[in-house]
Each structure stands twice: as C-alpha cells, then as structure tokens.
Design a protein around this motif. Structure first.
Motif, PDB file in Angstrom:
ATOM      1  N   ARG A 163     -19.019  -7.487   6.185  1.00 19.51           N
ATOM      2  CA  ARG A 163     -19.832  -8.089   7.245  1.00 19.51           C
ATOM      3  C   ARG A 163     -20.756  -7.076   7.913  1.00 19.51           C
ATOM      4  NH1 ARG A 163     -20.174 -13.356   6.102  1.00 19.51           N
ATOM      5  NH2 ARG A 163     -18.107 -14.260   5.744  1.00 19.51           N
ATOM      6  N   SER A 164     -20.336  -5.812   7.960  1.00 23.70           N
ATOM      7  CA  SER A 164     -21.198  -4.781   8.543  1.00 23.70           C
ATOM      8  C   SER A 164     -22.424  -4.524   7.677  1.00 23.70           C
ATOM      9  CB  SER A 164     -20.411  -3.474   8.719  1.00 23.70           C
ATOM     10  OG  SER A 164     -19.359  -3.623   9.650  1.00 23.70           O
ATOM     11  N   LEU A 165     -22.249  -4.645   6.363  1.00 26.54           N
ATOM     12  CA  LEU A 165     -23.356  -4.377   5.434  1.00 26.54           C
ATOM     13  C   LEU A 165     -24.161  -5.626   5.087  1.00 26.54           C
ATOM     14  CD1 LEU A 165     -21.564  -1.982   2.896  1.00 26.54           C
ATOM     15  CD2 LEU A 165     -23.113  -1.342   4.740  1.00 26.54           C
ATOM     16  N   GLU A 166     -23.669  -6.786   5.479  1.00 22.65           N
ATOM     17  CA  GLU A 166     -24.307  -8.054   5.112  1.00 22.65           C
ATOM     18  C   GLU A 166     -25.791  -8.138   5.455  1.00 22.65           C
ATOM     19  OE1 GLU A 166     -23.450 -12.869   5.504  1.00 22.65           O
ATOM     20  OE2 GLU A 166     -22.383 -11.457   6.776  1.00 22.65           O
ATOM     21  N   PRO A 167     -26.249  -7.573   6.588  1.00 18.23           N
ATOM     22  CA  PRO A 167     -27.682  -7.654   6.900  1.00 18.23           C
ATOM     23  C   PRO A 167     -28.596  -7.017   5.860  1.00 18.23           C
ATOM     24  CG  PRO A 167     -26.434  -7.038   8.849  1.00 18.23           C
ATOM     25  CD  PRO A 167     -25.492  -6.959   7.691  1.00 18.23           C
ATOM     26  N   TYR A 168     -28.042  -6.183   4.984  1.00 16.02           N
ATOM     27  CA  TYR A 168     -28.863  -5.484   3.988  1.00 16.02           C
ATOM     28  C   TYR A 168     -28.868  -6.187   2.632  1.00 16.02           C
ATOM     29  CZ  TYR A 168     -28.113  -2.108   7.655  1.00 16.02           C
ATOM     30  OH  TYR A 168     -28.046  -1.495   8.890  1.00 16.02           O
ATOM     31  N   GLY A 169     -28.321  -7.396   2.574  1.00 20.22           N
ATOM     32  CA  GLY A 169     -28.365  -8.186   1.344  1.00 20.22           C
ATOM     33  C   GLY A 169     -26.986  -8.467   0.783  1.00 20.22           C
ATOM     34  N   LYS A 170     -26.779  -9.689   0.313  1.00 18.14           N
ATOM     35  CA  LYS A 170     -25.460 -10.083  -0.194  1.00 18.14           C
ATOM     36  C   LYS A 170     -25.068  -9.314  -1.451  1.00 18.14           C
ATOM     37  CE  LYS A 170     -25.251 -14.754   1.734  1.00 18.14           C
ATOM     38  NZ  LYS A 170     -25.061 -16.201   1.451  1.00 18.14           N
ATOM     39  N   LYS A 171     -25.992  -9.165  -2.384  1.00 21.96           N
ATOM     40  CA  LYS A 171     -25.654  -8.446  -3.612  1.00 21.96           C
ATOM     41  C   LYS A 171     -25.290  -6.999  -3.303  1.00 21.96           C
ATOM     42  CE  LYS A 171     -28.646  -7.096  -6.876  1.00 21.96           C
ATOM     43  NZ  LYS A 171     -29.590  -7.151  -8.011  1.00 21.96           N
ATOM     44  N   PHE A 172     -26.051  -6.390  -2.430  1.00 18.29           N
ATOM     45  CA  PHE A 172     -25.800  -5.008  -2.031  1.00 18.29           C
ATOM     46  C   PHE A 172     -24.427  -4.864  -1.394  1.00 18.29           C
ATOM     47  CE2 PHE A 172     -25.788  -2.149   1.672  1.00 18.29           C
ATOM     48  CZ  PHE A 172     -25.927  -0.925   1.041  1.00 18.29           C
ATOM     49  N   THR A 173     -24.134  -5.730  -0.445  1.00 27.01           N
ATOM     50  CA  THR A 173     -22.871  -5.596   0.289  1.00 27.01           C
ATOM     51  C   THR A 173     -21.656  -5.883  -0.581  1.00 27.01           C
ATOM     52  OG1 THR A 173     -21.727  -6.204   2.329  1.00 27.01           O
ATOM     53  CG2 THR A 173     -22.819  -7.974   1.176  1.00 27.01           C
ATOM     54  N   ILE A 174     -21.773  -6.825  -1.528  1.00 24.70           N
ATOM     55  CA  ILE A 174     -20.660  -7.117  -2.436  1.00 24.70           C
ATOM     56  C   ILE A 174     -20.380  -5.914  -3.329  1.00 24.70           C
ATOM     57  CG2 ILE A 174     -19.955  -8.494  -4.438  1.00 24.70           C
ATOM     58  CD1 ILE A 174     -21.343 -10.888  -3.113  1.00 24.70           C
ATOM     59  N   ILE A 175     -21.440  -5.309  -3.876  1.00 29.69           N
ATOM     60  CA  ILE A 175     -21.269  -4.158  -4.772  1.00 29.69           C
ATOM     61  C   ILE A 175     -20.689  -2.959  -4.033  1.00 29.69           C
ATOM     62  CG2 ILE A 175     -22.493  -2.462  -6.187  1.00 29.69           C
ATOM     63  CD1 ILE A 175     -24.427  -4.691  -6.993  1.00 29.69           C
ATOM     64  N   ILE A 176     -21.222  -2.649  -2.863  1.00 29.46           N
ATOM     65  CA  ILE A 176     -20.744  -1.484  -2.120  1.00 29.46           C
ATOM     66  C   ILE A 176     -19.314  -1.683  -1.634  1.00 29.46           C
ATOM     67  CG2 ILE A 176     -21.068  -0.060  -0.061  1.00 29.46           C
ATOM     68  CD1 ILE A 176     -23.065   0.506  -2.278  1.00 29.46           C
ATOM     69  N   SER A 177     -19.006  -2.866  -1.128  1.00 34.28           N
ATOM     70  CA  SER A 177     -17.634  -3.112  -0.660  1.00 34.28           C
ATOM     71  C   SER A 177     -16.643  -3.056  -1.822  1.00 34.28           C
ATOM     72  CB  SER A 177     -17.533  -4.461   0.066  1.00 34.28           C
ATOM     73  OG  SER A 177     -17.847  -5.537  -0.798  1.00 34.28           O
TER      74      SER A 177
END
Length: 307
Positions: A163-177
C-alpha cells in the motif's frame, strides 16, 4: 530537490523500514532463543528442541510488528485492511490457488539445478532445502508457520509495503513487494518460490483485499504443508512422497493451464498497469535495494554447507 530524487528517497525510506523490520525480527528471534536455551524453569532447552519451537518467532513477530505499527499513519493502517469492490468467487480463488501451485514446479526444477551447480564448487544447499520443506513438529511451530507467520507477512508485505508503494503503479508495487518478500526469506532455495508466491499474493491483495491473500497464504503453508503431511502420516514414506508430489504436480499443471488460457487477459492487465517504467529500474538498482540485497544474499550464502 528534483521530483525524481524525492520519489527515490520516499521509496528508499519504505525499503529501509522493511529492512529494519527484518533486522528486528532476526535479532529478537535469536535473543529469545538464547534466553530459552539458558533458562526454562531451572533447566535449558536443547538446540534440537528450540529448532522445533515457534515461541522465539512469536516474540520476533510482536517486536517486528511494533516497527510497522509505529511508522504507519492512521490512513495507511485503514488502507491496509481496506475492502475492495471486486468480489472474490470460488472459481477465481481456485484459479489463484492453481497458479500459486505452479510455482512449486518451477521451484522444484530450480532447487535441483541450484544444488547441482553448488556441488560443482563443493557446496550444498540441502540444509536450506530441508528448512524450506520442513513440517511443524510442535503446536507452537504449527501456529507460527500456518497462522501467525502468514498473518504478519501479509500485513508487512501485502499491507504496509504494497500500500505504501501503490501510488507508483500496481505492477511496480506487486513486483517490488514480491521481491522483498522473497529476499527476506534469506534462503537460496526458498526465496525464488517466495517471490513467485508474492506475485500472486500481491495481485490478490490489491484486487480482492488482504483477507484473500491471507487465505491463499494459509492454504500454501497449512494445507499444502502440515495438513497434507498429517493426513499422509500413516502412509509409507515413499508412497506419501509420491502422493503429495502428484497433488502438487496436478495443481501446478492446472496453474500453467490457467496462465495459458488467461494469457491475453494477463497481457492486457500488464499493459494497462505500465505506469512510469523508470520506477522499477531505479528502485532495483538504487543504493537502498542494492545494499539490502547484498547483505541478505550474504546471509543466505552463510547457510550453505561444504560437502
């Protein structure tokens, strides 16, 4: 300060918080183990008994979660447990289970290949393989591995981090998490599977809510782990391994079929979630992630054994 630097700093801060969580977890689990080893009503725990106990991890989870609670704003806390307007159906849940199980096939092939590669240099990852596939032998470890562990990991990785990374894009946040989830297992055998599992859980949490990623996580740890071993406990070892292997293979092949059948939908979803492509590259090669990755990788390599 430029916008790019501001974003890099924000993302870096989030990654550092997860690193602090990891450090606190490891230190407190070790400290709790030492205390238990030195004293238990006047007697001491043996190392073998400690390895089977989930109690040190209860302490570690509590301390680690304090870190996440302390740094999470009220808004973020609400967002972590926020319900989505997309309803989970039985069919979708079974498809997600199958896709999750397909990672088991990849993990098995990878594990065999890695062991053969390490053997060339006189090392083995057998101990890490055993740690990754071991079943719970005490009630406390069962509670940790099947319930409390998945719950805390979902809150940290599919809650706070996602949720913290969500503002930077869903694909991005899923991969990084998913990447951080796999990395923090600090196990050369288990980490790649945890990454693949994290991709499925991340998508599930964003689309359907945290409770459903938690349900999938529990299914993986409990149903495919301890429960499957429990129901096969009276079957000869060789037959039990064959049965569990066939179950995982069938589920995995169904997952591959689901991915193939849904390939156009997956491509369309990924295309719709492009976002700023530079975020992913800058985060992976940023100094925060590089340092964290190197340190955890070294820790994982320390778990290798010499032949």
């Amino acid at each position: 300060m430029s916008e790019r630097k501001v974003v890099n700093k924000k993302i870096g801060k989030i990654l550092v918080i997860t690193a602090i969580y990891f450090i606190v977890f490891q230190i407190t689990a070790t400290a709790a183990s030492i205390v238990m080893m030195l004293h238990k009503n006047g007697s001491s725990y043996s190392i073998a008994a400690l390895e089977k106990s989930g109690v040190p991890y209860f302490v570690a989870l509590a301390c680690g979660m304090l870190v996440i609670v302390a740094v999470s704003s009220p808004r973020l806390k609400r967002k972590i447990f926020m319900e989505t307007n997309i309803k989970m159906t039985t069919g979708v849940f079974l498809c997600l289970l199958a896709v999750m199980m397909s990672g088991q096939i990849v993990s098995s092939v990878y594990g065999s290949a890695l062991e053969s590669f390490l053997n060339l240099f006189g090392y083995s990852a057998t101990a890490q393989m055993q740690a990754a596939t071991a079943h719970s032998q005490t009630f406390s470890m069962l509670m940790y591995a099947s319930l409390l562990g998945p719950l805390s990991e979902e809150i940290v990785f599919r809650g706070f981090l996602l949720r913290s990374l969500e503002p930077y894009g869903k694909k991005f946040t899923i991969i990084i998490s998913a990447y951080m989830f796999g990395l923090y297992h600090a196990n050369l055998i288990q980490s790649p599977f945890a990454f693949l599992l994290g991709l499925v859980l991340g998508y599930t949490a964003l689309t359907y809510g945290l409770k459903w990623s938690f349900a999938l996580h529990v299914f993986n740890n409990f149903i495919l782990g301890d429960f499957l071993i429990y129901i096969l406990r009276n079957v000869p070892t060789h037959q039990a391994e064959s049965i569990s292997g066939m179950i995982l293979l069938f589920g995995g092949l169904m997952g591959v079929w689901v991915l193939w059948k849904k390939r156009n939908e997956i491509k369309a979803w990924l295309k719709a979630q492009q976002g700023d492509q530079s975020y992913l590259k800058r985060t992976f090669f940023g100094r925060y992630n590089v340092v964290i990755t190197v340190v955890v990788f070294v820790l994982a390599c320390m778990g290798l054994e010499k032949l």
